[in-house]
Motif scaffolding. Structure first.
Motif, PDB file in Angstrom:
ATOM      1  N   LEU A  55     -39.351 -12.307 -20.985  1.00  0.00           N
ATOM      2  CA  LEU A  55     -38.556 -11.195 -20.458  1.00  0.00           C
ATOM      3  C   LEU A  55     -37.122 -11.650 -20.270  1.00  0.00           C
ATOM      4  O   LEU A  55     -36.846 -12.826 -20.080  1.00  0.00           O
ATOM      5  CB  LEU A  55     -39.111 -10.733 -19.106  1.00  0.00           C
ATOM      6  CG  LEU A  55     -40.540 -10.215 -19.097  1.00  0.00           C
ATOM      7  CD1 LEU A  55     -40.958  -9.915 -17.656  1.00  0.00           C
ATOM      8  CD2 LEU A  55     -40.683  -8.983 -19.943  1.00  0.00           C
ATOM      9  N   ARG A  56     -36.229 -10.700 -20.292  1.00  0.00           N
ATOM     10  CA  ARG A  56     -34.831 -10.959 -19.971  1.00  0.00           C
ATOM     11  C   ARG A  56     -34.423  -9.996 -18.874  1.00  0.00           C
ATOM     12  O   ARG A  56     -35.152  -9.056 -18.559  1.00  0.00           O
ATOM     13  CB  ARG A  56     -33.949 -10.766 -21.198  1.00  0.00           C
ATOM     14  CG  ARG A  56     -34.260 -11.772 -22.277  1.00  0.00           C
ATOM     15  CD  ARG A  56     -33.236 -11.725 -23.328  1.00  0.00           C
ATOM     16  NE  ARG A  56     -33.575 -12.680 -24.381  1.00  0.00           N
ATOM     17  CZ  ARG A  56     -32.800 -12.915 -25.401  1.00  0.00           C
ATOM     18  NH1 ARG A  56     -31.653 -12.301 -25.526  1.00  0.00           N
ATOM     19  NH2 ARG A  56     -33.154 -13.771 -26.312  1.00  0.00           N
ATOM     20  N   LYS A  57     -33.245 -10.220 -18.306  1.00  0.00           N
ATOM     21  CA  LYS A  57     -32.721  -9.320 -17.279  1.00  0.00           C
ATOM     22  C   LYS A  57     -31.361  -8.817 -17.713  1.00  0.00           C
ATOM     23  O   LYS A  57     -30.613  -9.510 -18.392  1.00  0.00           O
ATOM     24  CB  LYS A  57     -32.578 -10.035 -15.934  1.00  0.00           C
ATOM     25  CG  LYS A  57     -33.875 -10.303 -15.247  1.00  0.00           C
ATOM     26  CD  LYS A  57     -33.638 -10.898 -13.882  1.00  0.00           C
ATOM     27  CE  LYS A  57     -34.956 -11.158 -13.194  1.00  0.00           C
ATOM     28  NZ  LYS A  57     -34.748 -11.713 -11.850  1.00  0.00           N
ATOM     29  N   ILE A  58     -31.043  -7.598 -17.285  1.00  0.00           N
ATOM     30  CA  ILE A  58     -29.746  -7.013 -17.560  1.00  0.00           C
ATOM     31  C   ILE A  58     -29.246  -6.352 -16.282  1.00  0.00           C
ATOM     32  O   ILE A  58     -30.028  -5.797 -15.514  1.00  0.00           O
ATOM     33  CB  ILE A  58     -29.816  -6.004 -18.727  1.00  0.00           C
ATOM     34  CG1 ILE A  58     -28.423  -5.583 -19.172  1.00  0.00           C
ATOM     35  CG2 ILE A  58     -30.670  -4.807 -18.367  1.00  0.00           C
ATOM     36  CD1 ILE A  58     -28.411  -4.841 -20.492  1.00  0.00           C
ATOM     37  N   ASP A  59     -27.951  -6.479 -16.024  1.00  0.00           N
ATOM     38  CA  ASP A  59     -27.328  -5.847 -14.864  1.00  0.00           C
ATOM     39  C   ASP A  59     -26.844  -4.458 -15.279  1.00  0.00           C
ATOM     40  O   ASP A  59     -25.911  -4.338 -16.072  1.00  0.00           O
ATOM     41  CB  ASP A  59     -26.166  -6.693 -14.361  1.00  0.00           C
ATOM     42  CG  ASP A  59     -25.487  -6.121 -13.128  1.00  0.00           C
ATOM     43  OD1 ASP A  59     -26.008  -5.143 -12.549  1.00  0.00           O
ATOM     44  OD2 ASP A  59     -24.429  -6.653 -12.746  1.00  0.00           O
ATOM     45  N   LEU A  60     -27.485  -3.422 -14.767  1.00  0.00           N
ATOM     46  CA  LEU A  60     -27.118  -2.057 -15.135  1.00  0.00           C
ATOM     47  C   LEU A  60     -25.719  -1.683 -14.668  1.00  0.00           C
ATOM     48  O   LEU A  60     -25.092  -0.797 -15.245  1.00  0.00           O
ATOM     49  CB  LEU A  60     -28.137  -1.064 -14.582  1.00  0.00           C
ATOM     50  CG  LEU A  60     -29.537  -1.156 -15.180  1.00  0.00           C
ATOM     51  CD1 LEU A  60     -30.451  -0.124 -14.512  1.00  0.00           C
ATOM     52  CD2 LEU A  60     -29.511  -0.969 -16.675  1.00  0.00           C
ATOM     53  N   ASN A  61     -25.219  -2.350 -13.641  1.00  0.00           N
ATOM     54  CA  ASN A  61     -23.869  -2.039 -13.154  1.00  0.00           C
ATOM     55  C   ASN A  61     -22.782  -2.535 -14.102  1.00  0.00           C
ATOM     56  O   ASN A  61     -21.630  -2.141 -13.975  1.00  0.00           O
ATOM     57  CB  ASN A  61     -23.650  -2.592 -11.750  1.00  0.00           C
ATOM     58  CG  ASN A  61     -24.426  -1.805 -10.721  1.00  0.00           C
ATOM     59  OD1 ASN A  61     -24.712  -0.624 -10.914  1.00  0.00           O
ATOM     60  ND2 ASN A  61     -24.783  -2.444  -9.633  1.00  0.00           N
ATOM     61  N   ASN A  62     -23.131  -3.401 -15.058  1.00  0.00           N
ATOM     62  CA  ASN A  62     -22.156  -3.819 -16.068  1.00  0.00           C
ATOM     63  C   ASN A  62     -21.970  -2.762 -17.142  1.00  0.00           C
ATOM     64  O   ASN A  62     -21.025  -2.827 -17.906  1.00  0.00           O
ATOM     65  CB  ASN A  62     -22.579  -5.133 -16.727  1.00  0.00           C
ATOM     66  CG  ASN A  62     -22.339  -6.325 -15.830  1.00  0.00           C
ATOM     67  OD1 ASN A  62     -21.575  -6.256 -14.877  1.00  0.00           O
ATOM     68  ND2 ASN A  62     -23.005  -7.417 -16.139  1.00  0.00           N
ATOM     69  N   ALA A  94     -23.859  -5.828  -5.331  1.00  0.00           N
ATOM     70  CA  ALA A  94     -23.227  -5.104  -6.434  1.00  0.00           C
ATOM     71  C   ALA A  94     -24.039  -5.223  -7.722  1.00  0.00           C
ATOM     72  O   ALA A  94     -23.733  -4.558  -8.694  1.00  0.00           O
ATOM     73  CB  ALA A  94     -21.817  -5.628  -6.655  1.00  0.00           C
ATOM     74  N   LYS A  95     -25.058  -6.044  -7.748  1.00  0.00           N
ATOM     75  CA  LYS A  95     -25.860  -6.248  -8.950  1.00  0.00           C
ATOM     76  C   LYS A  95     -27.067  -5.323  -8.941  1.00  0.00           C
ATOM     77  O   LYS A  95     -27.652  -5.051  -7.913  1.00  0.00           O
ATOM     78  CB  LYS A  95     -26.349  -7.696  -9.049  1.00  0.00           C
ATOM     79  CG  LYS A  95     -25.240  -8.720  -9.023  1.00  0.00           C
ATOM     80  CD  LYS A  95     -24.414  -8.666 -10.269  1.00  0.00           C
ATOM     81  CE  LYS A  95     -23.346  -9.746 -10.246  1.00  0.00           C
ATOM     82  NZ  LYS A  95     -22.445  -9.660 -11.351  1.00  0.00           N
ATOM     83  N   LYS A  96     -27.431  -4.841 -10.119  1.00  0.00           N
ATOM     84  CA  LYS A  96     -28.623  -4.008 -10.288  1.00  0.00           C
ATOM     85  C   LYS A  96     -29.373  -4.556 -11.499  1.00  0.00           C
ATOM     86  O   LYS A  96     -29.326  -4.019 -12.592  1.00  0.00           O
ATOM     87  CB  LYS A  96     -28.215  -2.544 -10.479  1.00  0.00           C
ATOM     88  CG  LYS A  96     -29.327  -1.607 -10.880  1.00  0.00           C
ATOM     89  CD  LYS A  96     -30.341  -1.398  -9.794  1.00  0.00           C
ATOM     90  CE  LYS A  96     -31.291  -0.307 -10.276  1.00  0.00           C
ATOM     91  NZ  LYS A  96     -32.529  -0.262  -9.693  1.00  0.00           N
ATOM     92  N   TYR A  97     -30.037  -5.704 -11.299  1.00  0.00           N
ATOM     93  CA  TYR A  97     -30.768  -6.333 -12.386  1.00  0.00           C
ATOM     94  C   TYR A  97     -32.114  -5.658 -12.580  1.00  0.00           C
ATOM     95  O   TYR A  97     -32.820  -5.360 -11.619  1.00  0.00           O
ATOM     96  CB  TYR A  97     -31.011  -7.818 -12.093  1.00  0.00           C
ATOM     97  CG  TYR A  97     -29.797  -8.671 -12.290  1.00  0.00           C
ATOM     98  CD1 TYR A  97     -29.350  -8.983 -13.560  1.00  0.00           C
ATOM     99  CD2 TYR A  97     -29.083  -9.163 -11.205  1.00  0.00           C
ATOM    100  CE1 TYR A  97     -28.231  -9.775 -13.757  1.00  0.00           C
ATOM    101  CE2 TYR A  97     -27.964  -9.957 -11.385  1.00  0.00           C
ATOM    102  CZ  TYR A  97     -27.548 -10.256 -12.659  1.00  0.00           C
ATOM    103  OH  TYR A  97     -26.434 -11.033 -12.843  1.00  0.00           O
ATOM    104  N   VAL A  98     -32.461  -5.428 -13.844  1.00  0.00           N
ATOM    105  CA  VAL A  98     -33.790  -4.950 -14.193  1.00  0.00           C
ATOM    106  C   VAL A  98     -34.321  -5.837 -15.318  1.00  0.00           C
ATOM    107  O   VAL A  98     -33.557  -6.371 -16.113  1.00  0.00           O
ATOM    108  CB  VAL A  98     -33.802  -3.462 -14.626  1.00  0.00           C
ATOM    109  CG1 VAL A  98     -33.432  -2.559 -13.468  1.00  0.00           C
ATOM    110  CG2 VAL A  98     -32.895  -3.209 -15.799  1.00  0.00           C
ATOM    111  N   LYS A  99     -35.640  -5.990 -15.359  1.00  0.00           N
ATOM    112  CA  LYS A  99     -36.255  -6.789 -16.407  1.00  0.00           C
ATOM    113  C   LYS A  99     -36.319  -5.975 -17.689  1.00  0.00           C
ATOM    114  O   LYS A  99     -36.536  -4.773 -17.668  1.00  0.00           O
ATOM    115  CB  LYS A  99     -37.663  -7.199 -15.998  1.00  0.00           C
ATOM    116  CG  LYS A  99     -37.683  -8.195 -14.874  1.00  0.00           C
ATOM    117  CD  LYS A  99     -39.094  -8.577 -14.526  1.00  0.00           C
ATOM    118  CE  LYS A  99     -39.086  -9.554 -13.362  1.00  0.00           C
ATOM    119  NZ  LYS A  99     -40.444  -9.910 -12.949  1.00  0.00           N
ATOM    120  N   VAL A 100     -36.137  -6.668 -18.802  1.00  0.00           N
ATOM    121  CA  VAL A 100     -36.188  -6.043 -20.121  1.00  0.00           C
ATOM    122  C   VAL A 100     -37.223  -6.794 -20.954  1.00  0.00           C
ATOM    123  O   VAL A 100     -37.152  -8.007 -21.091  1.00  0.00           O
ATOM    124  CB  VAL A 100     -34.823  -6.106 -20.841  1.00  0.00           C
ATOM    125  CG1 VAL A 100     -34.899  -5.405 -22.182  1.00  0.00           C
ATOM    126  CG2 VAL A 100     -33.719  -5.510 -19.984  1.00  0.00           C
TER     127      VAL A 100
END
Length: 114
Positions: free
Chosen positions: A35-42, A21-27
């Motif tokens: 770098l940081r990561k964000i879950d686009l599904n949130n 269910a997670k869609k993490y991408v690096k930012v």
């Protein structure tokens, strides 16, 4: 001699569902050494994503286009093309986004309709 067990220890089904269910991408952002990561599904839409990025990096992104904004969020799609965030429909963005980069507004000119 026994065969090597692949995937051991097993992942319980509830953990598999949680991970899928997670869609993490690096930012990344210009000037930051990490770098940081964000879950686009949130995020449910672009304004939610921009708000999350603002909270993550403690700066403001203009909502009505990026003209005049100090920062412009861009993303890399599956084809390796860099585009401004918001150039494609939200569902297409979530499915194709590989990573995000927040650039100085002047560096993002020419990517979109600026």
């Amino acid at each position: 001699m026994s065969a090597q067990v692949v995937g051991w220890p097993p992942i319980r089904s509830y953990r598999k569902n949680t991970l899928q269910a997670k869609k993490y991408v690096k930012v990344s952002t210009d000037g930051a050494p990490y770098l940081r990561k964000i879950d686009l599904n949130n995020c449910k839409c672009y304004p939610d994503l921009l708000k999350a990025l603002e909270n993550m990096f403690k700066f403001t992104i203009e909502r009505e286009g990026y003209n005049g904004s100090e920062y412009s969020p861009t993303h890399e799609d599956k084809d390796g093309d860099w585009m401004l965030v918001g150039d494609v429909p939200w569902n297409m963005f979530v499915n194709s986004c590989k990573r995000l980069r927040i650039t100085k507004g002047s560096e993002a000119r020419g990517l979109g309709c600026a």
